[in-house]
Design an enzyme around this catalytic site. Structure first.
Site, PDB file in Angstrom:
ATOM      1  N   GLN A 114       0.839  -1.189   0.000  1.00 34.06           N
ATOM      2  CA  GLN A 114       0.000   0.000   0.000  1.00 34.06           C
ATOM      3  C   GLN A 114       0.877   1.244   0.000  1.00 34.06           C
ATOM      4  O   GLN A 114       1.641   1.455   0.937  1.00 34.06           O
ATOM      5  CB  GLN A 114      -0.843  -0.079   1.275  1.00 34.06           C
ATOM      6  N   SER A 117       1.072   6.409   2.858  1.00 34.33           N
ATOM      7  CA  SER A 117       1.762   7.381   3.717  1.00 34.33           C
ATOM      8  C   SER A 117       2.996   7.964   3.054  1.00 34.33           C
ATOM      9  O   SER A 117       3.680   7.293   2.296  1.00 34.33           O
ATOM     10  CB  SER A 117       2.190   6.699   5.023  1.00 34.33           C
ATOM     11  N   SER A 150       4.834  -1.753   4.405  1.00 36.28           N
ATOM     12  CA  SER A 150       5.138  -3.152   4.691  1.00 36.28           C
ATOM     13  C   SER A 150       4.997  -3.956   3.415  1.00 36.28           C
ATOM     14  O   SER A 150       4.188  -3.630   2.545  1.00 36.28           O
ATOM     15  CB  SER A 150       4.252  -3.734   5.797  1.00 36.28           C
ATOM     16  N   GLU A 233      -9.429  -1.407   6.215  1.00 42.96           N
ATOM     17  CA  GLU A 233      -8.256  -1.660   7.052  1.00 42.96           C
ATOM     18  C   GLU A 233      -8.652  -1.693   8.518  1.00 42.96           C
ATOM     19  O   GLU A 233      -8.284  -2.571   9.278  1.00 42.96           O
ATOM     20  CB  GLU A 233      -7.201  -0.568   6.833  1.00 42.96           C
ATOM     21  N   GLU A 366      -4.516   8.954  18.416  1.00 45.78           N
ATOM     22  CA  GLU A 366      -5.103  10.294  18.472  1.00 45.78           C
ATOM     23  C   GLU A 366      -6.156  10.481  17.374  1.00 45.78           C
ATOM     24  O   GLU A 366      -7.229  11.043  17.604  1.00 45.78           O
ATOM     25  CB  GLU A 366      -3.990  11.348  18.345  1.00 45.78           C
TER      26      GLU A 366
END
Lengths: 396, 396
Positions: A114, A117, A150, A233, A366
């Protein structure tokens, strides 16, 4: 064609087992046959590994196959493909994309990763800056850097979000692609972590050419597609059913029982408190599972990842302290490249350090607390000033 | 708000099918909840509770008549043959959730749960080796109809595994909950368990000033003459087990009262912080506060799983019942106190006032944390049940 019921699925499962006896059939052949029989994910359409059956019937098929000793795909090895890529391709892919990608994804022949990020866009994913620019022939040229990927070093394909129009506000100018990880412009570099391992990667994309046929969903609509991926996810995290003492608490409880010399009163109180918390988290997961079985998903799922992250961190911290002199040691700092993520493997020091990631990966605690506050409790969002500003004009 | 307040879960007759504890609410339980909530909304809001508490007679006898007899809540644990509803701890737990949510002063936990469960364990056939089982049966019928209130004369803090007060006749038993409203006291004597009329000669009640205004406490003295005038409902062989059974059911279902209390505190805090503006924004939009409420929501969702698990274990006579009750009590008491403390704090100045009901919830929560065994006492029980013993050395 009518929707198959439980009896029909049982008949098809037995037919599959009879035609491909698990003991004599190579794993890949069995998994392929299972996919072609529509028993991979029964709620998917016919021809795509499913039969259009109710999703709730999958459990019975899985149980019957497991009881017959049938091989299964390793859900950890292909977790991103199964949990994130597949539902997104199913929801937004063209017929051609579905036919091309779903079968090898399911059998594990093709591993997925994926590319979401970025160094500058973690929790604020929509701020991503990887650019995809359209060529005259309709193909896309992608440049940028991704991080925390990953399986990138094992993956054949990636789901990728990239910015296609920097002049639009950040949520609107994003498109969603399938990226070929064997493209020469894809450079995968191990990213060594706090544990000493390189479980993740950085991925540098330099003039990667992606054909327009590998775009998922309309141009500029990638955020909507990505939300589907992310929702799937979160559903898959914390979904496993645990027995009592099934998680990290089991390891420390065994050490406590086996090593009376290590016991102190102060650690005893903390251990018992965490044992209770772990048992209650297990029950909360069980309650969520029962709600799902009734077709009424509860909001508990949003909280389970929060619970497990905190528990893993506190329990592994306690374990290092309990081990006292041995807690001062670490098993091995050699850089390794594990194929599978293993939160509980190796030793206490490793578990302690690895657990620090549990409140960051897959949505930080958070961010998850914000989601609970706003979507479950209905609390107002914080005022924000990035929604109507062109991405190119945002402060970075 | 529907997410805080789960109702209308429906499930098949045999659920869950895999033998796991049933952690959901049945339709019948939802109906019961609706009836109790409607009654309490009409007649038992917190302001009314406060006014009555200050009047010196905290109980609203008309409300009790409607709850106990009209809705039939008092007889839920009593078999139909003995004049009750023949329901179970699962239904009684739902009643307690609502009583906790409205911080209602009512002798439900003490009479309809603890005393009732104790009497149910007094064998009506042989009289428990020397007791008058017929009297126990008759008393159960009266309790089930709500005509009579009975209270087990032990200190409210007594947990299911605690040493029982050596009730030498004439000794003072302090902090007995709801004794002031009881018609009958169940008193452990040297040779068994006695049912003694609260107004019998030789029974002395001295009202104590309770931290929790909604659960009155008394110091009780029972002279030998009163034992002589009472009825022995269980002989020495059975009495202690019966009392422990009553305390176990009480502790297990107190978790549901604590759950209801915590739910009210969270819902009210969310409501308040959405409406209250400071710094030109709703208070509830500040991330620092949102995270605290989201964390509380997670604790409440977890407490619900723990409380349901205890109620189900009591209802089914699960071999796991002692552990389930200890886990629920070690967890839910802390959650209720945390919720009430956050409720006071996040209400700001108004939360510190006498006219806002938050203080009633805090006082109930803190008292309930001690009631029927402290968190620490239940953890000690768990240390035994889970084979996680304390160090041998007395202190380190």
């Amino acid at each position: 064609m009518t929707t198959p019921d439980a009896a029909e699925l049982r008949r098809l499962t037995r037919e599959l087992l009879a035609g491909h006896p698990p003991a004599d059939t190579p794993v890949a052949d069995f998994l392929t046959a299972r996919f072609d029989a529509g028993l991979a994910w029964v709620h998917f359409p016919v021809g795509l590994g499913g039969l259009g059956a109710p999703r709730t019937l999958q459990g019975a098929v899985d149980a019957e196959l497991a009881a017959a000793g049938a091989p299964d795909n390793d859900p950890r090895r292909i977790g991103i493909g199964l949990g994130m890529a597949a539902p997104t391709i199913l929801g937004f892919g063209t017929d051609e994309q579905k036919r091309r990608f779903l079968r090898p994804l399911w059998t594990g022949e093709e591993v997925w990763c994926q590319l979401f990020s970025e160094p500058g866009a973690g929790s604020d994913l929509a701020a991503l800056g990887t650019r995809a620019v359209r060529e005259e022939d309709g193909d896309w040229i992608v440049n940028g850097q991704k991080v925390w990927t990953s399986s990138a070093h094992l993956a054949r394909w990636a789901i990728l979000v990239a910015r296609t129009d920097p002049a639009l506000p950040k949520h609107r100018g994003i498109s969603y692609f399938i990226c070929d990880m064997t493209d020469p412009g894809v450079d995968v570099r191990p990213l060594r972590q706090i544990t000493g391992e390189a479980e993740f990667n950085e991925v540098f994309l330099t003039d990667v050419r992606i054909p327009d046929a590998h775009r998922l969903g309309p141009v500029g609509d990638g955020w909507k597609v990505a939300r589907t991926t992310l929702m799937n996810e979160r559903v898959s995290i914390g979904g496993a059913r645990l027995p009592r003492e099934g998680g990290m608490i089991g390891t420390v409880a065994r050490t406590w029982r086996d090593r009376p010399d290590l016991r102190t009163h102060q650690l005893h109180q903390r251990l018992l408190a965490l044992w209770v918390d772990a048992e209650v988290a297990r029950l909360t997961g069980e309650r969520l599972r029962q709600q799902l079985a009734m077709g009424r998903p509860g909001p508990e799922g949003s909280g389970l990842k929060l619970s497990f992250a905190r528990l893993n961190q506190e329990i592994s911290g306690l374990e290092v302290e309990l081990l006292a002199d041995e807690g001062l040691l670490y098993d091995d700092w050699t850089m390794r490249r594990p194929e599978l993520v293993d939160f509980t493997g190796r030793e206490a020091g490793y578990r302690y350090l690895r657990a620090k990631g549990n409140s960051i990966e897959g949505g930080t605690s958070e961010v998850l607390l914000n989601i609970v506050a706003e979507r479950v409790l209905g609390l107002p969002a914080e005022p924000r000033d990035d929604k109507d500003v062109a991405w190119k004009d945002l402060t970075r | 708000m529907s997410t805080l307040d789960e109702t209308h879960e429906t499930r098949p007759e045999t659920f869950p099918a895999d033998g796991a504890p049933d952690l959901l609410y049945s339709e019948a339980e939802d109906d019961l909840r609706a009836a109790v909530r409607s009654l309490l909304t009409d007649r038992g809001d917190a302001t009314a509770s406060l006014a009555r508490a200050e009047s010196g007679s905290p109980y609203d006898s008309a409300l009790w008549t409607s709850l106990a007899g009209g809705i039939g809540a008092a007889g839920l644990l009593v078999p139909e043959a003995l004049g009750g509803q023949g329901a179970s701890h699962r239904e009684a737990a739902v009643v307690l959730e609502e009583l906790g949510r409205a911080v209602t002063p009512a002798p439900y936990l003490t009479s309809s749960v603890i005393a009732t469960q104790t009497l149910l364990a007094c064998d009506p056939d042989d009289g428990g080796g020397g007791g008058d089982g017929t009297a126990a049966t008759a008393l159960l019928g009266d309790l089930a109809e709500g005509r009579t209130v009975a209270v087990l004369a032990v200190p409210l803090a007594t947990g299911p595994d605690a040493p029982l007060p050596g009730t030498a006749p004439g000794g003072v038993i302090r902090a007995v909950a709801d004794a002031a409203t009881a018609d009958v006291l169940l008193v452990l004597g040297d040779d068994g368990l006695y049912a003694i009329a609260a107004d019998a000669p030789g029974v002395t009640l001295r009202a104590q000033t309770p931290l929790d205004l909604t659960r009155p406490l008394s110091a009780v003295t029972v002279d030998p003459a009163a034992f002589a005038a009472g009825t022995r409902v269980a002989g020495p062989d059975r009495a202690v087990a019966a009392v422990r059974g009553g305390l176990l059911a009480g502790a297990g279902l107190l978790a549901s009262e604590q759950l209801g209390l915590a739910e009210w505190c969270l819902a009210e805090t969310v409501r308040h912080t959405r409406e209250r503006h400071q710094f030109n924004r709703p208070l509830g939009s500040f991330q620092a506060l949102k995270h605290r409420m989201a964390q509380l929501w997670l604790e409440v969702a977890s407490a619900r799983a723990a409380a349901r698990n205890a109620a189900d274990a009591l209802a089914t006579g699960s071999p796991d019942v002692r552990l389930a009750v200890a886990v629920a009590q070690a967890y839910c008491g802390r959650v209720a106190v945390h919720a009430a403390e956050e409720c006071v704090q996040l209400h700001g100045g108004i939360g510190m006032t006498w006219e806002h009901p938050a203080h009633l919830y805090l006082k109930r929560a803190k008292s309930a944390e001690i009631a029927l065994g402290s968190t620490g006492a239940h953890r000690t029980t768990l240390a035994t049940l889970t084979d996680l013993p304390a160090p041998r050395t007395p202190q380190e």
